[in-house]
Design an enzyme around this catalytic site. Structure first.
Site, PDB file in Angstrom:
ATOM      1  N   ILE B  72      36.292  94.049  32.639  1.00  0.00           N
ATOM      2  CA  ILE B  72      35.819  92.838  33.322  1.00  0.00           C
ATOM      3  C   ILE B  72      34.379  92.549  32.901  1.00  0.00           C
ATOM      4  CG2 ILE B  72      35.505  91.700  35.567  1.00  0.00           C
ATOM      5  CD1 ILE B  72      38.433  92.606  35.067  1.00  0.00           C
ATOM      6  N   CYS B 129      29.643 102.107  35.493  1.00  0.00           N
ATOM      7  CA  CYS B 129      30.506 101.041  34.959  1.00  0.00           C
ATOM      8  C   CYS B 129      30.696 101.204  33.458  1.00  0.00           C
ATOM      9  CB  CYS B 129      29.944  99.652  35.253  1.00  0.00           C
ATOM     10  SG  CYS B 129      31.083  98.383  34.632  1.00  0.00           S
ATOM     11  N   LYS B 162      28.248 106.119  43.346  1.00  0.00           N
ATOM     12  CA  LYS B 162      29.553 106.209  42.662  1.00  0.00           C
ATOM     13  C   LYS B 162      29.342 106.705  41.243  1.00  0.00           C
ATOM     14  CE  LYS B 162      33.692 103.485  41.746  1.00  0.00           C
ATOM     15  NZ  LYS B 162      34.298 102.164  41.979  1.00  0.00           N
ATOM     16  N   GLY B 239      40.645 107.070  42.752  1.00  0.00           N
ATOM     17  CA  GLY B 239      41.265 107.156  41.438  1.00  0.00           C
ATOM     18  C   GLY B 239      42.750 107.410  41.526  1.00  0.00           C
TER      19      GLY B 239
HETATM   20  C1  LIG Z   1      39.914  95.273  37.651  1.00  0.00           C
HETATM   21  C2  LIG Z   1      38.963  96.351  38.101  1.00  0.00           C
HETATM   22  C3  LIG Z   1      37.637  96.022  38.367  1.00  0.00           C
HETATM   23  C4  LIG Z   1      36.732  96.996  38.786  1.00  0.00           C
HETATM   24  N1  LIG Z   1      35.436  96.647  39.061  1.00  0.00           N
HETATM   25  C5  LIG Z   1      34.579  97.579  39.525  1.00  0.00           C
HETATM   26  C6  LIG Z   1      33.259  97.235  39.908  1.00  0.00           C
HETATM   27  O1  LIG Z   1      32.841  96.078  39.843  1.00  0.00           O
HETATM   28  N2  LIG Z   1      32.439  98.212  40.360  1.00  0.00           N
HETATM   29  C7  LIG Z   1      32.850  99.512  40.474  1.00  0.00           C
HETATM   30  O2  LIG Z   1      32.066 100.360  40.926  1.00  0.00           O
HETATM   31  N3  LIG Z   1      34.103  99.870  40.154  1.00  0.00           N
HETATM   32  C8  LIG Z   1      34.972  98.942  39.677  1.00  0.00           C
HETATM   33  N4  LIG Z   1      36.261  99.303  39.362  1.00  0.00           N
HETATM   34  C9  LIG Z   1      36.674 100.713  39.523  1.00  0.00           C
HETATM   35  C10 LIG Z   1      37.398 100.937  40.845  1.00  0.00           C
HETATM   36  O3  LIG Z   1      36.568 100.631  41.948  1.00  0.00           O
HETATM   37  C11 LIG Z   1      37.885 102.395  40.953  1.00  0.00           C
HETATM   38  O4  LIG Z   1      36.773 103.259  40.923  1.00  0.00           O
HETATM   39  C12 LIG Z   1      38.811 102.773  39.814  1.00  0.00           C
HETATM   40  O5  LIG Z   1      39.639 101.694  39.485  1.00  0.00           O
HETATM   41  C13 LIG Z   1      39.683 103.993  40.145  1.00  0.00           C
HETATM   42  O6  LIG Z   1      40.452 103.801  41.303  1.00  0.00           O
HETATM   43  P1  LIG Z   1      41.953 103.196  41.319  1.00  0.00           P
HETATM   44  O7  LIG Z   1      42.766 104.017  40.373  1.00  0.00           O
HETATM   45  O8  LIG Z   1      42.374 103.279  42.747  1.00  0.00           O
HETATM   46  O9  LIG Z   1      41.832 101.788  40.842  1.00  0.00           O
HETATM   47  C14 LIG Z   1      37.167  98.340  38.936  1.00  0.00           C
HETATM   48  C15 LIG Z   1      38.509  98.660  38.659  1.00  0.00           C
HETATM   49  C16 LIG Z   1      39.406  97.697  38.254  1.00  0.00           C
HETATM   50  C17 LIG Z   1      40.824  98.079  37.978  1.00  0.00           C
END
Ligand SMILES: Cc1cc2nc3c(=O)[nH]c(=O)nc-3n(C[C@H](O)[C@H](O)[C@H](O)COP(=O)(O)O)c2cc1C
Ligand SMILES: Cc1cc2nc3c(=O)[nH]c(=O)nc-3n(C[C@H](O)[C@H](O)[C@H](O)COP(=O)(O)OP(=O)(O)OC[C@H]3O[C@@H](n4cnc5c(N)ncnc54)[C@H](O)[C@@H]3O)c2cc1C
Ligand code: FES
Lengths: 251, 300
Positions: B72, B129, B162, B239
């Site tokens: 993104i 990020c 984070k 995660g």
């Molecule tokens: C489309 C998308 C956008 C994300 N944007 C951010 C963000 O802006 N800031 C952030 O700290 N993590 C961001 N993440 C990471 C998620 O917050 C999370 O840490 C990561 O996806 C792992 O968890 P999950 O498997 O439940 O998605 C993003 C993840 C996805 C898939």
């Protein structure tokens, strides 16, 4: 605007209307505007994302989708049988609204999907141009709603224009044009409409994750800046997304 | 009686251990159209930066087996537009709002923290990020310490950090704890990539992208288990969680709470379902309070 809803809807029927082209009808009372879409899912963890499908038709008690099988998601959808359950989220995005006077709809291949419901709601005077690479499909569905013109790149279809739909179509004389299809087709159409001074509205595609505006996965760069295709689209005025927007590469 | 899912963090009690993860839940308003967010522990906002960012070009999403790659690129309206136009609306959603921020250097973290109004529930520093062109998501523990210290100096509320699952994540988490973090959020996405065979080029303009979803759950769970063995502040696991059972694995590993991201895309009502499933498990086991089972799977 109709409220966003998530449902588990039963499949009423599904048929293969042409090789790899399916018409799927699910049951329930739905609401949508022409140009809006739904996210569909009928599987577990994989593929992770649900699949966006435009409203092909909407009637009391049912909602239908017309789609081409392209990969895993649409292959799984094509296996659904009556009584199976599909998860349905929508209606999503903004629809398009009719300009007054005579308008034209132009569809390229599977891009005809959002145009049937559009034709039904828009009403006459309406000209519908449908282009195909090979054998035309679903054309008969459009016949009750306007003057239908068919173009195909493959010889052997009497009454059809032999060539590209963008060659068959002349925008002069229409109050507005509404189109969906492959990007090169939409860009060719835009050149013609711009030259003729006729507004063109296009329905675009990107991969979607949330479908509701929460993840910024579908952002495209337009004249007004970055917009979420799933929320501010998927229909746009062509001059907003094709002019000047292409040079913008993100940060 | 319904089992009690509330959990105590350092300065704050969460109504539920299930939190919407940054970047997957917008600013909360879209999902609020689908269900009442009050059932959640909190909503973490899309990460905000000092200046507005348009983000990366398409494609931004790519599927892998049970996983999702995203690029993104921190598209966001900027901290000031957020605080003035968006925050007043989302504070009315009835759920605690955690503001996620990303800066280029420690000074920017200090500046971002200064601009956050005190009525938000917590500040989450995104030190991980993977999608900012030219920037590595992997910071050395000293760089983590400097950023956390800068934010801590201008924010007296609850402060979450984070971290990336890559590099010296244990060292980074310890450094964040020493610099004043109240909780560690573990983890952000893993860097991955995909190659387009037709174009014979990487799928993403930025080459690497962040991998999330069920595919990473065993990896993030392992990291949370390790962190819970060395930290004294709460760990918030994240995660690959898609079910109540997944969430409980993190709690049993020692996490106080969990964040859920990609699962929202698999099912728009994933978070209410996860909460319901956790409750059902606890009820079936006769456990009245989730805090009784925190860390229960740890080898002593
Ligand atoms: C489309 C998308 C956008 C994300 N944007 C951010 C963000 O802006 N800031 C952030 O700290 N993590 C961001 N993440 C990471 C998620 O917050 C999370 O840490 C990561 O996806 C792992 O968890 P999950 O498997 O439940 O998605 C993003 C993840 C996805 C898939
Ligand atoms: C708002 C919207 C409405 C849509 N309405 C319809 C419809 O009514 N009927 C219909 O047939 N299709 C429609 N589509 C496209 C449809 O969603 C995709 O074809 C489908 O998601 C492909 O899924 P899959 O798993 O079968 O294929 P995948 O395995 O995901 O992809 C197969 C191939 O298609 C390409 N591809 C997939 N999705 C996209 C995309 N979004 N943009 C560009 N290339 C892509 C992939 O690169 C790959 O080469 C719509 C898309 C959007 C965004
Ligand atoms: S698909 Fe998530 S914002 Fe459009």
């Amino acid at each position: 605007m109709s409220p966003l809803e998530f449902r588990e809807a039963p499949v009423l029927d599904q048929r293969e209307v042409a090789p790899n082209i399916f018409l799927l009808r699910v049951g329930g009372e739905f609401h949508a505007l022409p140009g809006q879409f739904f996210l569909l899912r009928a599987w577990g963890l994989h593929p992770p994302l649900s699949r966006p499908m435009s409203v092909f038709d909407l009637s009391p008690g049912s909602l239908s989708f017309a789609y081409a099988v392209r990969g895993e998601g649409t292959r799984l959808l094509s296996r659904l049988r009556p009584g199976d359950i599909v998860q349905v989220l929508g209606p999503l995005g903004k629809g398009w609204s009719r300009a007054e006077g005579k308008v034209a709809l132009v569809g390229g291949g599977m891009g005809l999907a959002p145009l049937l419901f559009t034709a039904k709601v828009f009403g006459r005077p309406l000209h519908i141009f449908l282009g195909f690479k090979g054998e035309p499909f679903l054309v008969e569905e459009f016949l009750p709603f306007g003057e239908v013109y068919v173009a195909t790149e493959k010889p052997g279809y009497p009454g059809a224009f032999l060539g590209l739909v963008t060659e068959a179509f002349e925008p002069r004389g229409y109050a507005a044009v509404y189109a969906c299809g492959p990007r090169p087709m939409l860009e060719a159409l835009y050149e013609k409409c711009r030259a003729a001074g006729v507004p063109l509205h296009v329905s675009l595609e990107e991969r979607l994750a949330c479908g509701i505006g929460a993840c910024f996965g579908c952002t495209i760069f337009t004249k007004r800046g970055p917009v979420r295709l799933c929320r501010e689209g998927p229909v746009f005025r062509a001059d907003e997304v094709f002019d000047g927007a292409r040079s913008f590469r993100g940060t | 009686m319904e089992p009690d899912l509330s959990v105590g963090l350092r300065n704050w009690r969460l109504a539920s251990p299930v939190i919407a993860a940054a970047g997957t839940f917008g600013f909360g308003e879209e999902y609020a159209e689908l269900y009442d967010l009050a059932i959640l522990g909190a909503v973490v906002t899309k990460t905000l930066t000092l200046c507005p960012r348009a983000g990366n070009p398409q494609p931004r999403l790519w599927e892998t087996p049970c996983g999702l790659l995203n690029s993104i690129g921190l598209e966001n309206p900027g901290i000031d537009a957020f605080c003035q136009e968006i925050l007043p609306r989302v504070l009315r959603l009835g759920v605690p709002i955690v503001v996620s921020v990303f800066g280029d250097d420690p000074e920017e973290y200090g500046e971002l923290a200064r601009r956050i109004p005190p009525n938000v529930a917590a500040l989450e520093l995104n030190l991980s990020c993977p999608n900012v062109p030219g920037k590595s998501p992997v910071l050395a523990p000293t760089e983590v310490a400097a950023r956390v210290a800068a934010a801590r100096a201008s924010w007296s509320g609850e402060l979450w950090v984070k971290i990336s699952p890559e590099g010296d994540y244990l060292g980074s988490a310890l450094a964040a704890q020493d610099a004043g973090a109240d909780a560690i959020v573990a983890v952000n996405t893993f860097r991955g990539m995909a190659i387009d065979l037709e174009r014979r080029a990487p799928v993403f303009a930025n080459v690497m992208a962040g991998l999330s979803g069920p595919a990473i759950k065993p990896l993030s769970l392992r990291i949370v288990y390790e962190l819970c063995g060395v930290l004294h502040i709460p760990v918030i696991g994240c995660g690959g969680i898609t079910s109540g059972r997944d969430a409980l694995e993190f709690i049993f590993a020692g996490a106080h709470a969990v964040q859920v991201g990609t699962a929202n895309f698999l099912h728009p009502l994933a978070l209410p379902r996860i909460i319901r499933e956790m409750q059902e498990y606890l009820r079936s086991q006769g456990i009245r309070n989730i805090e009784e089972v925190r860390g229960c799977a740890r080898k002593r």
